[in-house]
Structures are given as structure tokens and as C-alpha cells.
Scaffold this motif. Structure first.
Motif, PDB file in Angstrom:
ATOM      1  N   GLY A   1       0.821  -1.217   0.000  1.00 63.41           N
ATOM      2  CA  GLY A   1       0.000   0.000   0.000  1.00 63.41           C
ATOM      3  C   GLY A   1       0.849   1.259   0.000  1.00 63.41           C
ATOM      4  N   ASN A   2       2.003   1.185   0.603  1.00 62.60           N
ATOM      5  CA  ASN A   2       2.871   2.351   0.758  1.00 62.60           C
ATOM      6  C   ASN A   2       4.308   1.903   0.491  1.00 62.60           C
ATOM      7  OD1 ASN A   2       4.032   4.730   1.463  1.00 62.60           O
ATOM      8  ND2 ASN A   2       3.571   4.596   3.666  1.00 62.60           N
ATOM      9  N   PRO A   3       4.655   1.739  -0.797  1.00 60.26           N
ATOM     10  CA  PRO A   3       5.929   1.105  -1.147  1.00 60.26           C
ATOM     11  C   PRO A   3       7.144   1.792  -0.522  1.00 60.26           C
ATOM     12  CG  PRO A   3       4.562   1.369  -3.081  1.00 60.26           C
ATOM     13  CD  PRO A   3       3.881   2.123  -1.973  1.00 60.26           C
ATOM     14  N   ILE A   4       8.180   0.994  -0.356  1.00 58.46           N
ATOM     15  CA  ILE A   4       9.417   1.470   0.250  1.00 58.46           C
ATOM     16  C   ILE A   4      10.528   1.131  -0.741  1.00 58.46           C
ATOM     17  CG2 ILE A   4       9.442  -0.640   1.671  1.00 58.46           C
ATOM     18  CD1 ILE A   4      10.862   0.914   3.840  1.00 58.46           C
ATOM     19  N   HIS A   5      11.146   2.159  -1.295  1.00 53.88           N
ATOM     20  CA  HIS A   5      12.086   1.946  -2.398  1.00 53.88           C
ATOM     21  C   HIS A   5      13.514   1.927  -1.900  1.00 53.88           C
ATOM     22  CE1 HIS A   5       8.756   2.555  -5.104  1.00 53.88           C
ATOM     23  NE2 HIS A   5       8.462   3.672  -4.449  1.00 53.88           N
ATOM     24  N   GLY A   6      14.364   1.262  -2.653  1.00 58.48           N
ATOM     25  CA  GLY A   6      15.782   1.282  -2.313  1.00 58.48           C
ATOM     26  C   GLY A   6      16.436  -0.069  -2.532  1.00 58.48           C
ATOM     27  N   SER A   7      17.765  -0.056  -2.460  1.00 57.62           N
ATOM     28  CA  SER A   7      18.489  -1.307  -2.664  1.00 57.62           C
ATOM     29  C   SER A   7      19.491  -1.571  -1.535  1.00 57.62           C
ATOM     30  CB  SER A   7      19.180  -1.295  -4.026  1.00 57.62           C
ATOM     31  OG  SER A   7      19.968  -0.146  -4.135  1.00 57.62           O
ATOM     32  N   VAL A   8      19.276  -0.884  -0.400  1.00 61.99           N
ATOM     33  CA  VAL A   8      20.059  -1.185   0.803  1.00 61.99           C
ATOM     34  C   VAL A   8      19.057  -1.245   1.956  1.00 61.99           C
ATOM     35  CG1 VAL A   8      21.973  -0.492   2.289  1.00 61.99           C
ATOM     36  CG2 VAL A   8      21.937   0.243  -0.092  1.00 61.99           C
ATOM     37  N   GLY A   9      18.812  -2.443   2.475  1.00 66.57           N
ATOM     38  CA  GLY A   9      17.763  -2.527   3.493  1.00 66.57           C
ATOM     39  C   GLY A   9      18.001  -3.636   4.499  1.00 66.57           C
ATOM     40  N   ILE A  10      17.332  -3.489   5.643  1.00 65.48           N
ATOM     41  CA  ILE A  10      17.384  -4.528   6.673  1.00 65.48           C
ATOM     42  C   ILE A  10      15.953  -4.843   7.108  1.00 65.48           C
ATOM     43  CG2 ILE A  10      19.705  -4.060   7.563  1.00 65.48           C
ATOM     44  CD1 ILE A  10      18.476  -2.271   9.710  1.00 65.48           C
ATOM     45  N   ALA A  11      15.722  -6.063   7.535  1.00 63.77           N
ATOM     46  CA  ALA A  11      14.375  -6.447   7.939  1.00 63.77           C
ATOM     47  C   ALA A  11      14.470  -7.430   9.099  1.00 63.77           C
ATOM     48  CB  ALA A  11      13.645  -7.068   6.763  1.00 63.77           C
ATOM     49  N   HIS A  12      13.339  -7.594   9.806  1.00 61.31           N
ATOM     50  CA  HIS A  12      13.388  -8.329  11.074  1.00 61.31           C
ATOM     51  C   HIS A  12      12.051  -8.957  11.413  1.00 61.31           C
ATOM     52  CE1 HIS A  12      13.818  -8.503  15.617  1.00 61.31           C
ATOM     53  NE2 HIS A  12      15.034  -8.878  15.257  1.00 61.31           N
ATOM     54  N   THR A  13      12.108 -10.127  12.021  1.00 62.86           N
ATOM     55  CA  THR A  13      10.927 -10.680  12.702  1.00 62.86           C
ATOM     56  C   THR A  13      11.247 -10.655  14.185  1.00 62.86           C
ATOM     57  OG1 THR A  13      11.857 -12.870  12.312  1.00 62.86           O
ATOM     58  CG2 THR A  13      10.039 -12.193  10.881  1.00 62.86           C
ATOM     59  N   ARG A  14      10.320 -10.123  14.983  1.00 61.14           N
ATOM     60  CA  ARG A  14      10.590  -9.965  16.423  1.00 61.14           C
ATOM     61  C   ARG A  14       9.791 -10.964  17.250  1.00 61.14           C
ATOM     62  NH1 ARG A  14       8.013  -6.462  20.689  1.00 61.14           N
ATOM     63  NH2 ARG A  14       9.578  -6.311  22.334  1.00 61.14           N
ATOM     64  N   TRP A  15      10.426 -11.559  18.206  1.00 66.10           N
ATOM     65  CA  TRP A  15       9.773 -12.404  19.222  1.00 66.10           C
ATOM     66  C   TRP A  15       9.945 -11.646  20.517  1.00 66.10           C
ATOM     67  CZ3 TRP A  15      11.159 -15.306  23.624  1.00 66.10           C
ATOM     68  CH2 TRP A  15      10.297 -16.348  23.967  1.00 66.10           C
ATOM     69  N   ALA A  16       8.843 -11.113  21.040  1.00 71.74           N
ATOM     70  CA  ALA A  16       8.911 -10.123  22.115  1.00 71.74           C
ATOM     71  C   ALA A  16       9.652 -10.615  23.346  1.00 71.74           C
ATOM     72  CB  ALA A  16       7.497  -9.711  22.504  1.00 71.74           C
ATOM     73  N   THR A  17      10.592  -9.808  23.829  1.00 73.88           N
ATOM     74  CA  THR A  17      11.168 -10.044  25.159  1.00 73.88           C
ATOM     75  C   THR A  17      10.890  -8.795  26.014  1.00 73.88           C
ATOM     76  OG1 THR A  17      13.355  -9.251  24.465  1.00 73.88           O
ATOM     77  CG2 THR A  17      13.008 -11.632  24.440  1.00 73.88           C
ATOM     78  N   HIS A  18      11.378  -7.636  25.584  1.00 75.29           N
ATOM     79  CA  HIS A  18      11.164  -6.404  26.353  1.00 75.29           C
ATOM     80  C   HIS A  18      10.084  -5.580  25.668  1.00 75.29           C
ATOM     81  CE1 HIS A  18      15.038  -7.825  27.624  1.00 75.29           C
ATOM     82  NE2 HIS A  18      15.073  -6.950  28.610  1.00 75.29           N
ATOM     83  N   GLY A  19       8.905  -5.572  26.248  1.00 67.29           N
ATOM     84  CA  GLY A  19       7.809  -4.790  25.658  1.00 67.29           C
ATOM     85  C   GLY A  19       6.904  -5.651  24.803  1.00 67.29           C
ATOM     86  N   LYS A  20       5.627  -5.279  24.810  1.00 67.11           N
ATOM     87  CA  LYS A  20       4.592  -6.042  24.114  1.00 67.11           C
ATOM     88  C   LYS A  20       4.865  -6.132  22.615  1.00 67.11           C
ATOM     89  CE  LYS A  20       1.164  -3.350  25.611  1.00 67.11           C
ATOM     90  NZ  LYS A  20       1.663  -2.674  26.813  1.00 67.11           N
ATOM     91  N   PRO A  21       4.277  -7.162  21.957  1.00 68.31           N
ATOM     92  CA  PRO A  21       4.367  -7.180  20.504  1.00 68.31           C
ATOM     93  C   PRO A  21       3.448  -6.109  19.917  1.00 68.31           C
ATOM     94  CG  PRO A  21       3.330  -9.223  21.346  1.00 68.31           C
ATOM     95  CD  PRO A  21       3.582  -8.333  22.514  1.00 68.31           C
ATOM     96  N   ASN A  22       3.971  -5.014  19.461  1.00 69.04           N
ATOM     97  CA  ASN A  22       3.168  -4.008  18.766  1.00 69.04           C
ATOM     98  C   ASN A  22       4.069  -3.292  17.753  1.00 69.04           C
ATOM     99  OD1 ASN A  22       4.695  -2.105  20.190  1.00 69.04           O
ATOM    100  ND2 ASN A  22       3.162  -1.883  21.802  1.00 69.04           N
ATOM    101  N   GLU A  23       3.469  -2.403  16.993  1.00 66.09           N
ATOM    102  CA  GLU A  23       4.201  -1.762  15.905  1.00 66.09           C
ATOM    103  C   GLU A  23       5.402  -0.970  16.438  1.00 66.09           C
ATOM    104  OE1 GLU A  23       1.730   0.663  13.328  1.00 66.09           O
ATOM    105  OE2 GLU A  23       3.553   1.741  12.730  1.00 66.09           O
ATOM    106  N   CYS A  24       5.183  -0.264  17.540  1.00 63.05           N
ATOM    107  CA  CYS A  24       6.249   0.591  18.074  1.00 63.05           C
ATOM    108  C   CYS A  24       7.464  -0.230  18.535  1.00 63.05           C
ATOM    109  CB  CYS A  24       5.663   1.411  19.230  1.00 63.05           C
ATOM    110  SG  CYS A  24       6.878   2.442  20.001  1.00 63.05           S
ATOM    111  N   ASN A  25       7.184  -1.368  19.147  1.00 60.98           N
ATOM    112  CA  ASN A  25       8.291  -2.186  19.663  1.00 60.98           C
ATOM    113  C   ASN A  25       8.933  -3.061  18.584  1.00 60.98           C
ATOM    114  OD1 ASN A  25       8.103  -1.193  22.262  1.00 60.98           O
ATOM    115  ND2 ASN A  25       6.610  -2.737  22.902  1.00 60.98           N
TER     116      ASN A  25
END
Ligand code: G6P
Length: 608
Positions: A60-84
């Protein structure tokens, strides 16, 4: 647990990063995110829940570029939400960090940074890294990362971007796995080879205290004093098919059905049937060293700990060597008796479990020789042990471990054969074991051919709220493993117990609603188990019995029977566990649950 993937090169990064994250889904996570450096600062998208949510957001809101990092989080400190969710960014949105592991002194660092005027948005420990790097930045990202990490206590695998030093990814590792993938004019970083397998098979594994600096023109590995480290390149042998479902509904079912082949792969080239002996090339122990071992300590977690319990019975009964099995998380904080004639056998599918790794290091420090029974080639335990037996079971993606368990037991049998034949086991007995092992793949297949019978039993009991699993001798660890499988994926409360010990507590739970699974093949303790079945039946429990031949004595006592082929006592666990894996699988599916990614669980637990 958390997963990292990053890309730098000429191509559009987002599709590759999303694809990489999907390959990491199996590890368990609760939110995901991506950040890109594209000449106009840093752009970040994050979402709670499945990768598909993040994908929707990016579409819906593309993100352009050819240098990037990505992550899947398994919560330890702080709830699973967008901010964390990661990436975490600094005050000025010039630094983005993805992080696996735990920053133990984050609270003190956070206070210090707040006093310096930094503003925090999330509850995570990771955010301090972004601010520390921001504070240390002076033009060169790798230097700022080195300065920041000098202040950090804890474990990390990180990948970092900066809009002020664009076209670069800096990654670093301490206690949390990380590898660099080498392509043609493009480079990847990942916490797990599965994330980049579609792109490249050439990898460089980082060790603790090392960092990688990746640009599209090349990569460098440095230590945390910025000195260059020269590293070898490894090749990943797994095929893409192995990390795909191949027509099965779930990875777990595929992996259960792979067991005739995977156990064969564990044994291939290692059994010398005529001599009743095993050849294990990677032990790195001389005959004299093997003969001198007077104690074995097996350490592991979860399912691997269960196979360790079987290993204990093997080494004591057949090799006559004293053996202790320890939860790795307990062993590492005890004061265990370990000497230079102790062999510490470390069992781990992933080779990355934090407690198991720490236990192995502790045993080493105390002078023991360490031997890893590991599935993932190139994993940390496999690289740090003194010797090893790879399981060769292929990638295990389903969170609930299945094929790794049977391969672990087979590897323990091979090890025992070696140790026992160097001591007191006769060639005749050795041959008997080796021949029985050779028959296992076809025997497992014959159990799988009757999977539909287990499915019918699952239909009958899918709404049960409690299960009891009972076995004696070699079948007690199988009872524990059967109960664990059911708990993990169906969320039904289940307990495994030694069948006779049931009288001292769990018998109070038995009523007409209670399914009790007896694992009772015809082994040395079969008659004893029959008495325990009678005790359950007398209290109206519903008996599901895994046994190995027709037995008039069981008539009228059991409600459901599952038959496995006959083998020698010590190898029954490899057969009796198969119906229990299937039972857990079918019950979970019938309850409509996500079998491959059960709630709260992670495939590879890289935090304490
Ligand atoms: C996690 C997994 C289990 C696994 C345990 C040990 O809890 O969900 O399936 O048995 O870790 O993992 P390892 O990779 O060390 O065998």
C-alpha cells in the motif's frame, strides 16, 4: 526466535527482504519490520502480527531502495506491537537497527542517554543501540557501531543502517548467530541461512566479537578493534525443496513423513554391520581417549533433552559408563562434577540454543571434551565443540521437533555402539544392534502407512482437556516427548510420567474423560506396564496403547491400539514416537491451530 535479513546491491531490496522474512517465519515471531536507506533518509515500515500484514503495508505504501534490513521480532522487552517492532531508530531517524538477543544493561544505558537528551519511543532494549550509535556517529558507521557495542552487556546479532553513511550495512555478533551471504556484486546478512538460500549458497559465518561491513562493492570482516579478520567461505548444501512444503499441508507433517529418509541419512556410511561397530569421523578423539572416558554428561533443552534421556540409558546399559542428563539451563549455573575424563555430549537441532551453548562452554572451561550432536551445519555449537556427529536430517522448519528427535536417538545409538564395542560389548551384540538399526527406515515407513488410523483416534480425542502419557524404561522419555508434542501444538495440557509413578499423583486425575496413552511395546518391562494399564482401566480412563504385537493379555483393557513393528528394546523409541508425533499433529489440525508456528514458541531459542 527473532530473525534478521539484510541486502545491499543493485537490485530492488524489498521483495527479497520480504521473501527472506517469510523463510524465517518458522522460527516464531509476533511482529515484523523493514527499513531502507535510499538517498532520501531512512524509510521504515513495521507491523504487528504476520509478515503478510507487513507485506500489505509495503504494497500500500511502497518502500524503495536497494540497501535494506528487515526483522521478525519475538517479544522479550515490551509487548508485541508496531512501536516495539524492529527496526528501531534513533531520535533523528538517521540510524536503524535490527537486533536478536538481549541488551542486559539497557535500563542503565537508557537512563544515561535520556540524561543526554535522547528521546525514547519504544519499550525495547534494542532502542538503546540506535541512540548509542547516533551518539557515537562521526562519519563512519562501523566506527560508531564499535563505540556503541563497547558499552553494551548482553547478547546480540545486529544489522545497522545509517542515512549519513548510506549504501552500507554494518552487522555484528555476540552470542546470536549471523552470517554474510555472498552474491555477484551483492551481499546479504541473515541470522539463518534459510533467509537467503534462494539468493546464494556462499556464506561467511561470523563468530562472536566480529562485525561485517557490507557494500555493493564488497564486504569486510573486522573485530571490535576494527582489525581485519580473514574468514573462510562455506557452502550451504540444503536444497530449496528442503525448506518448502513439497505438497504437504504443513512442514511438521512433511518432516514426520521424511523420517524413513532422515534416519537413513543419519546412519549412512556410519554402520559397520559385520563388525557391529560404528564409524564416526568427526569425534576428534583417539581410541585411548575414548577408552578413558569415565563419565558422560548430556546437556540439552526441550526435545533434545528427551533424546538425551534415552542416551543416558544407552550409555549406562550398553557402554557401562556413568551418565547424567542435565537441562542446559540448570547445568550452566550449577557446580557440576566435570573432569578431563568427562565427555560432555551436547544435543541441539539448531546448534544455537543459548542455554545449550553456554552449558557446552562451561563444560569445556572445566576441562571436559565436548561432542555436539547437531543438525544445522555451521551452527555455533557445531563450530565450537571439540568433535561432533552431524544428524544430517535436513532443515527442520516445523517448530515442534520431529525428525531431529529420531535422528538424535539414532546418533546416540551409533555413539553408544562405538563406546560399548571399545569396552565390553561383544561383536555378536554389536551386530544385533547394527542390523536392527538398518531395519528402522522401512519400519518407520510401515507406521506412516497407517497414519489414517492415528487420525481416527485424534478425531475421537480432539476435544480432551488433559492427556497422560505413560511408559517405563526406554519408553519413559518417549512419554515425555509425546506429551510435549501435544502441549506444544494443540495447547492441551499433557503430562508424561513413568507408568508406575502415576500411582503417586497423576492417578487422581483419571476419570472417564481422561485419555491415557501407554507406550508399551514388547520389551523387558512390558508385563509391568500391563499392571499399570489395569490400574488406569479400573478407574475408567480411556486407554490408547502403542504396542508391538498382538497380545491377548491386553484384550478388554485398551480402547485404541496402535501397532509398531518389532525391534530390539533400545530402538523402540524411534518407532513408538512416530504415532505420538502423528497424534499431536492431527489433534492440533482438527482444533484448527497453526501447527507450524504455535503460539509463544520459537524454533531456536537464542536467549537465556
Ligand atoms: C525450542 C524448540 C524445541 C527444541 C528446543 C531445543 O524450545 O521449540 O522444539 O526442542 O528449543 O532446541 P535445539 O535446537 O537446541 O534442539
Amino acid at each position: 526466535m527473532c530473525g534478521i535479513v539484510g541486502y545491499v546491491g543493485p537490485r530492488v531490496a524489498t521483495p527479497m527482504l520480504i521473501e527472506g522474512l517469510k523463510r524465517l517465519e518458522y522460527r516464531g515471531y509476533d511482529s515484523a519490520g523493514i527499513a531502507m536507506s535510499n538517498g532520501h533518509g531512512l524509510e521504515t515500515r513495521k507491523a504487528k502480527g504476520k509478515i503478510s500484514m507487513l507485506e500489505g503495508l509495503v504494497n500500500g505504501n511502497p518502500i524503495h531502495g536497494s540497501v535494506g534490513i528487515a526483522h521478525t521480532r519475538w517479544a522479550t522487552h515490551g509487548k508485541p506491537n508496531e512501536c516495539n517492532a524492529h527496526p528501531q531508530v534513533d531520535c533523528t531517524n538517521t540510524i536503524a537497527v535490527v537486533h536478536n538477543g538481549i541488551i542486559e544493561n539497557f535500563s542503565a544505558l537508557r537512563k544515561m542517554l535520556q540524561m543526554q537528551g535522547h528521546t525514547f519511543k519504544s519499550e525495547t532494549d534494542t532502542e538503546v543501540l540506535a541512540h548509542l550509535i547516533e551518539a557515537a556517529f562521526d562519519g563512519k558507521l562501523e566506527d560508531a557501531v564499535i563505540d556503541a557495542l563497547a558499552l553494551v552487556e548482553g547478547t546480540y546479532g545486529i544489522a545497522v543502517l545509517s542515512s549519513k553513511d548510506p549504501d552500507k550495512i554494518v552487522c555484528a555478533r555476540k552470542g546470536s548467530p549471523l552470517l554474510i551471504g555472498l552474491g555477484e556484486g551483492e551481499y546479504f546478512v541473515a541470522s539463518d541461512a534459510a533467509a537467503i538460500l534462494q539468493q546464494t549458497r556462499q556464506v561467511v559465518y561470523l563468530d562472536d566479537g566480529e562485525m561485517g561491513v557490507l557494500t555493493k562493492d564488497g564486504y569486510e570482516v573486522l573485530d571490535l578493534d576494527a582489525r581485519r579478520v580473514s574468514k573462510g567461505v562455506s557452502r550451504i548444501d540444503w536444497s530449496l525443496d528442503e525448506i518448502e512444503k513439497g505438497g504437504f499441508d504443513h512442514f511438521m507433517l512433511k518432516e514426520i513423513f521424511e523420517q524413513p529418509q532422515t534416519i537413513q541419512n543419519t546412519m549412512r556410511g556410519r554402520l559397520v554391520v559385520e563388525e557391529g561397530f560404528s564409524k564416526l569421523g568427526g569425534l576428534n578423539l583417539t581410541k585411548d581417549e575414548l577408552k578413558a572416558i569415565d563419565q558422560i554428561v548430556i546437556t540439552a533443552c526441550g526435545t533434545s533433552w528427551h533424546s538425551g534421556l534415552i542416551g543416558e540409558l544407552y550409555t549406562e546399559e550398553l557402554a557401562r559408563i556413568r551418565c547424567e542428563v542435565e537441562y542446559a539451563s540448570e547445568f550452566r549455573y550449577r557446580n557440576p562434577i566435570v573432569t578431563d575424563t568427562t565427555l560432555c555430549v551436547v544435543i541441539s537441532q539448531s546448534g544455537e540454543t543459548a542455554d545449550t551453548l553456554a552449558a557446552m562452554r562451561e563444560a569445556k572451561r572445566r576441562g571436559a571434551k565436548t561432542l555436539g550432536l547437531v543438525n544445522v551445519v555451521g551452527s555455533t555449537i557445531a563450530r565450537e565443540d571439540d568433535g561432533g556427529i552431524y544428524l544430517h536430517a535436513g532443515p527442520e522448519i516445523g517448530v515442534a521437533s520431529t525428525k531431529a528427535f529420531t535422528s538424535q536417538v539414532a546418533a546416540l545409538a551409533l555413539l553408544t555402539l562405538k563406546l560399548a564395542r571399545l569396552r565390553n560389548m561383544s561383536v555378536v551384540k554389536g551386530r544385533e544392534v547394527a542390523e536392527a538399526m538398518l531395519a528402522l527406515p522401512a519400519q518407520i515407513q510401515s507406521i506412516l502407512d497407517h497414519a489414517s488410523e492415528v487420525e481416527e483416534i485424534a478425531e475421537r480425542f480432539k476435544d480432551a482437556t488433559n492427556f497422560l502419557y505413560l511408559g517405563r524404561g526406554y519408553q519413559f522419555p518417549v512419554a515425555l516427548e509425546g506429551a510435549l508434542k501435544l502441549k506444544e501444538i494443540s495447547y492441551i495440557h499433557a503430562e508424561g510420567y513413568p507408568a508406575a509413578e502415576m500411582k503417586h499423583g497423576p492417578i487422581a486425575l483419571i476419570d472417564s474423560e481422561m485419555p491415557v496413552v501407554f507406550i508399551a511395546p514388547h520389551d523387558a518391562v512390558f508385563d509391568k506396564v500391563v499392571s499399570n494399564i489395569q490400574e488406569v482401566k479400573a478407574r475408567g480412563g480411556k486407554v490408547i496403547c502403542i504396542t508391538s504385537q498382538e497380545e491377548p493379555v491386553l484384550e478388554g483393557m485398551i480402547d485404541h491400539e496402535i501397532r509398531v513393528p518389532q525391534t530390539i528394546d533400545m530402538l523402540y523409541p524411534i518407532l513408538t514416537v512416530i504415532p505420538l508425533q502423528l497424534l499431536a499433529y492431527y489433534i492440533a489440525v482438527k482444533r484448527g491451530l497453526n501447527v507450524d508456528q504455535p503460539r509463544n514458541l520459537a524454533k531456536s531459542v537464542t536467549v537465556e
